[in-house]
Design a protein around this motif. Structure first.
Motif, mmCIF file in Angstrom:
data_model
loop_
_atom_site.group_PDB
_atom_site.id
_atom_site.type_symbol
_atom_site.label_atom_id
_atom_site.label_comp_id
_atom_site.label_asym_id
_atom_site.label_seq_id
_atom_site.Cartn_x
_atom_site.Cartn_y
_atom_site.Cartn_z
ATOM 1 N N ALA A 113 0.813 -1.217 0.000
ATOM 2 C CA ALA A 113 0.000 0.000 0.000
ATOM 3 C C ALA A 113 0.847 1.269 0.000
ATOM 4 O O ALA A 113 0.314 2.379 -0.107
ATOM 5 C CB ALA A 113 -0.927 0.006 1.218
ATOM 6 N N MET A 114 2.161 1.124 0.119
ATOM 7 C CA MET A 114 3.041 2.299 0.143
ATOM 8 C C MET A 114 2.976 3.030 -1.188
ATOM 9 O O MET A 114 2.845 2.420 -2.255
ATOM 10 C CB MET A 114 4.487 1.870 0.437
ATOM 11 C CG MET A 114 4.690 1.274 1.815
ATOM 12 S SD MET A 114 6.351 0.583 2.049
ATOM 13 C CE MET A 114 7.366 2.040 1.930
ATOM 14 N N THR A 115 3.073 4.355 -1.119
ATOM 15 C CA THR A 115 3.102 5.153 -2.343
ATOM 16 C C THR A 115 4.445 4.967 -3.041
ATOM 17 O O THR A 115 5.424 4.505 -2.441
ATOM 18 C CB THR A 115 2.902 6.641 -2.031
ATOM 19 O OG1 THR A 115 4.012 7.115 -1.249
ATOM 20 C CG2 THR A 115 1.608 6.875 -1.257
ATOM 21 N N ASP A 116 4.491 5.336 -4.320
ATOM 22 C CA ASP A 116 5.754 5.228 -5.058
ATOM 23 C C ASP A 116 6.850 6.037 -4.390
ATOM 24 O O ASP A 116 7.994 5.586 -4.286
ATOM 25 C CB ASP A 116 5.555 5.714 -6.501
ATOM 26 C CG ASP A 116 4.748 4.730 -7.332
ATOM 27 O OD1 ASP A 116 4.584 3.575 -6.887
ATOM 28 O OD2 ASP A 116 4.271 5.121 -8.413
ATOM 29 N N GLU A 117 6.504 7.232 -3.915
ATOM 30 C CA GLU A 117 7.496 8.083 -3.264
ATOM 31 C C GLU A 117 8.073 7.401 -2.025
ATOM 32 O O GLU A 117 9.290 7.428 -1.785
ATOM 33 C CB GLU A 117 6.863 9.425 -2.875
ATOM 34 C CG GLU A 117 7.738 10.334 -2.041
ATOM 35 C CD GLU A 117 8.940 10.868 -2.776
ATOM 36 O OE1 GLU A 117 9.911 11.267 -2.112
ATOM 37 O OE2 GLU A 117 8.927 10.882 -4.023
ATOM 38 N N GLU A 118 7.217 6.752 -1.241
ATOM 39 C CA GLU A 118 7.684 6.057 -0.043
ATOM 40 C C GLU A 118 8.559 4.862 -0.410
ATOM 41 O O GLU A 118 9.556 4.573 0.271
ATOM 42 C CB GLU A 118 6.479 5.607 0.793
ATOM 43 C CG GLU A 118 5.734 6.749 1.448
ATOM 44 C CD GLU A 118 4.433 6.298 2.098
ATOM 45 O OE1 GLU A 118 3.964 6.979 3.019
ATOM 46 O OE2 GLU A 118 3.880 5.251 1.668
ATOM 47 N N VAL A 119 8.221 4.178 -1.488
ATOM 48 C CA VAL A 119 9.031 3.037 -1.928
ATOM 49 C C VAL A 119 10.403 3.516 -2.403
ATOM 50 O O VAL A 119 11.436 2.915 -2.071
ATOM 51 C CB VAL A 119 8.312 2.257 -3.045
ATOM 52 C CG1 VAL A 119 9.228 1.179 -3.625
ATOM 53 C CG2 VAL A 119 7.029 1.626 -2.519
ATOM 54 N N TYR A 120 10.421 4.589 -3.165
ATOM 55 C CA TYR A 120 11.701 5.093 -3.675
ATOM 56 C C TYR A 120 12.602 5.569 -2.538
ATOM 57 O O TYR A 120 13.834 5.496 -2.634
ATOM 58 C CB TYR A 120 11.461 6.249 -4.648
ATOM 59 C CG TYR A 120 10.664 5.864 -5.879
ATOM 60 C CD1 TYR A 120 10.703 4.568 -6.376
ATOM 61 C CD2 TYR A 120 9.862 6.798 -6.535
ATOM 62 C CE1 TYR A 120 9.968 4.205 -7.497
ATOM 63 C CE2 TYR A 120 9.118 6.441 -7.658
ATOM 64 C CZ TYR A 120 9.172 5.153 -8.132
ATOM 65 O OH TYR A 120 8.432 4.799 -9.223
ATOM 66 N N GLN A 121 11.993 6.050 -1.442
ATOM 67 C CA GLN A 121 12.783 6.507 -0.301
ATOM 68 C C GLN A 121 13.512 5.355 0.390
ATOM 69 O O GLN A 121 14.413 5.589 1.191
ATOM 70 C CB GLN A 121 11.879 7.229 0.707
ATOM 71 C CG GLN A 121 11.359 8.591 0.259
ATOM 72 C CD GLN A 121 12.413 9.670 0.322
ATOM 73 O OE1 GLN A 121 13.316 9.631 1.155
ATOM 74 N NE2 GLN A 121 12.311 10.662 -0.570
#
Length: 688
Positions: free
Chosen positions: A464-472
């Motif tokens: 459920a993580m956003t793309d931005e959170e995954v990239y971080q």
């Protein structure tokens, strides 16, 4: 004159010359070399050699002497350039830089490196032009030998030093320096051309090395004294009529200027002469600038105190009108003074970007990739303290893009991309911040691969993580997706340091990526750490400062917009986005604050690429504050980044957004009471 007084100036000038040399070498087209660039590279080496000889830095002088000879053959077309030869010249430049640092630190230069590079350069000369280079000398040769002069001048050489387009102020200083080097016989001329006749055992290289600290090399012309050649020479003849005549060779013999072809000479004469480098600027210690900035900061605080005092006076508009006008003028002048002083510390991003052509060239060579580097916004200015601290994080990001982002040439070609990958470094102002971007047209980030690697490393992640959170996730300690460890990357260190360092500068890192198309890593930094545009807020009886760059909006929350989450978290729904709620009074234990969230004001802020809703009692307004380092003056406090002094003399703490969120989570783990309300107060979270 103690020549050691000029050491620091020589070191700074040599640093700049080495940087220029590297830039020209990197830009050089080996298939069609630009004559002006070759001359510029040669002049840089020549100037360093002359200065090194003057100050007795013999190892640096000898290294540069051999390199200078090779460069001379290259600019004359006798040495055909290749990419591997340019690499060797760059290696020589690196060793010269190490030698310079050794002399600066009063250490002996690395003898092994010196012998190795000298042998390599001599071998190039032997292989490419069929001869060994002239052996380096310990000191410059004299311009004229004693036996070549008449008996009455047997102990001295006589030179004409012409100063071209030099201001009167600099001319006086230069003549004083010449008087330290020899006996000034005569001087005359105007600002366009001023000539000095000098007697003494001094070489043209020595004169140039000292004078180039004040003016540019092209503003100096040194020749042997000749009959009727100059007004200064005529003066000597007239004043010496009763004495032996001044020795006059048949024609002036140029000593300094390197040969150029007719076309280059014509182009050079058509260009206006460059103004003296130091005529409109001075070198000032950074410590002195910092002292001035601190004093101006104290002045701003004092002005704020006076402004607060005046505003607290009883309303006596007639009698206090002059006082009010005076305070308005003081406020305006103080702000102008502050901005003027702060501009002294601002440095163009070109100083940061200039090192990356070499980094990209060397790294791409190791990886076997073809990379085109593009820089944008080099004139964008940033505080000197931030310029020094941003270089290492940027280097990590650039190397990461080269290694993980941009594909190998054959793979790019198979994907229908150009074989040469593109890396873009850009900088621009955005509000009160500077935005620095590292963009590549490579493979982009693979969301599923990042999540899989995170789970393998034991990180708490979800689909459920956003793309931005995954990239971080790439900034997590020890996180790496590299298949093999290389000398470029793959050990999982570096990226976490990048994020930590940028946060330490009051900035944040954002990542945008599209699989197969590339990645954009964005760094947002304040323009300076000395002054901060802030939003003053009140919680209970305390005043805090929120960095204005983090504030997005403010609103009055309602009960229907607040939801309880698993783990005792509370979120605020804002336009279909659920934001974690941080109650400042609870996190920082502030008494007498508003405890009902629906009676508070929610300030929406952003930190580490995430948005939060911070509950405060009151918004006071925007103001510029002088930042005081809390850690240096007290100790590190969780959730607090710094402090400032308000107009009434009280201290206000500057809040750290991400630090407050972490501190909030720690406190919530203690019980089921959230923001001073039982969990039942909030609605259950809606299914996502």
């Amino acid at each position: 004159m103690d020549i050691a007084d000029f050491f620091d100036t020589f070191f700074e000038e040599a640093e700049e010359l080495l940087a220029d040399m590297e830039q020209h070498l990197l830009e050089l087209d080996v298939d069609n070399p630009d004559g002006e660039q070759l001359n510029a590279i040669f002049r840089a080496a020549h100037s360093i050699k002359g200065g090194a000889g003057t100050f007795g830095f013999s190892v640096l002088q000898k290294t540069t002497h051999i390199l200078e000879n090779l460069l001379d053959h290259a600019r004359k077309g006798e040495l055909v350039l290749r990419a591997d030869l340019v690499d060797t010249f760059l290696e020589a430049k690196d060793i010269m830089h190490e030698q310079l640092d050794a002399y600066r630190n009063e250490e002996a230069p690395d003898q092994e490196a010196y012998e190795r590079i000298c042998h390599t350069l001599q071998q190039i000369a032997l292989d490419e032009i069929g001869q060994t280079l002239e052996a380096p000398v310990a000191a410059p040769e004299p311009v004229a030998k004693p036996e070549e002069l008449p008996s009455n001048e047997a102990d001295h050489s006589q030179l004409i030093v012409a100063l071209l387009n030099v201001s009167e102020k600099d001319r006086v200083l230069l003549v004083e320096e010449l008087e330290q080097l020899g006996d000034v016989q005569a001087q005359s001329g105007d600002e366009k051309r001023y000539e000095v006749i000098l007697n003494g055992d001094v070489s043209a290289d020595d004169i140039e090395a000292v004078m180039c600290f004040i003016i540019e090399p092209e503003q100096i012309e040194i020749t042997s004294a000749g009959d009727g050649h100059s007004a200064a020479a005529s003066d000597v003849e007239q004043n010496s009529a009763k004495n032996a005549p001044v020795p006059t060779p048949s024609a002036p013999e140029p000593v300094k200027n390197p040969p150029v072809d007719a076309k280059q000479a014509a182009a050079s004469s058509a260009k206006p002469k460059k103004a003296a480098a130091e005529s409109s600027s001075i070198r000032v210690s950074v410590d002195k600038v910092d002292q001035i900035i601190n004093l101006v900061g104290e002045l701003i605080i004092t002005q704020s105190m006076l402004d607060q005092t005046v505003s607290d006076l009883d309303d006596q508009s007639v009698s206090n009108s002059s006082l009010q006008n005076g305070m308005s003028l003081l406020q305006r002048n103080a702000r102008d003074l502050q901005e003027a002083v702060m501009s002294i510390r601002m440095i163009p991003m070109e100083f940061v970007f200039s090192r990356f052509p070499r980094v990209v060239r060397d790294t791409a060579g190791k990886l076997g990739k073809e990379i085109e580097l593009v820089t944008e916004g080099k004139s964008t200015e940033l505080d000197k303290s931030l310029v020094e601290r941003i270089t290492d994080p940027l280097t990590h990001l650039v190397r990461n893009s080269l290694d993980h982002g941009i594909e190998m040439p054959d793979k790019r070609e198979a994907l229908g991309k150009p074989r040469t990958g593109k890396l873009i470094l850009s900088a621009r102002h955005q509000g009160g911040n500077i935005l620095i971007e590292v963009r590549d047209d490579g493979a982009g980030m693979d969301r599923e691969r990042l999540l899989a690697k995170a789970r393998e490393n034991g990180l708490n992640v979800s689909d459920a993580m956003t793309d931005e959170e995954v990239y971080q996730l790439i900034f997590a300690p020890g996180f790496s997706t590299a298949e093999a460890v290389t000398d470029v990357s793959g050990r999982g260190v570096g990226m976490d340091v990048v994020k930590r360092n940028i946060q330490g500068m009051g900035g944040r890192v954002e990542i945008q990526s599209k699989k197969g198309e590339g990645t954009n890593t964005r760094i947002v930094l304040p323009l300076t750490l000395a002054i901060l545009d802030g939003m003053s807020i009140k919680v209970g009886g305390e005043t805090f400062i929120l960095p204005l760059s983090t504030v997005l909006e403010s609103l009055q929350p309602t009960k229907n917009d607040m939801y309880a989450m698993a783990g005792d978290d509370v979120v605020l729904k804002v336009r279909d986005e659920y934001l974690p709620v941080i109650a400042i009074h609870e996190v920082l234990d502030v008494e007498n604050a508003i405890t009902d969230p629906t009676q508070s004001i929610a300030v929406i802020v952003q930190g580490e690429g995430r948005r939060y809703a911070m509950l405060v009692d009151e918004l006071i307004g925007q103001q510029q504050v002088v930042v005081k380092n809390l850690e240096d003056n007290y100790r590190k406090v969780p959730g607090i980044s710094a402090a400032t002094i308000l107009g009434d003399g009280s201290v206000a703490l500057i809040l750290d957004i991400t630090g407050l969120h972490r501190l909030s989570r720690v406190k919530k783990e203690a019980g089921k009471v959230v923001n001073n309300q039982p969990i039942s107060f909030y609605k259950e979270a809606e299914p996502s």
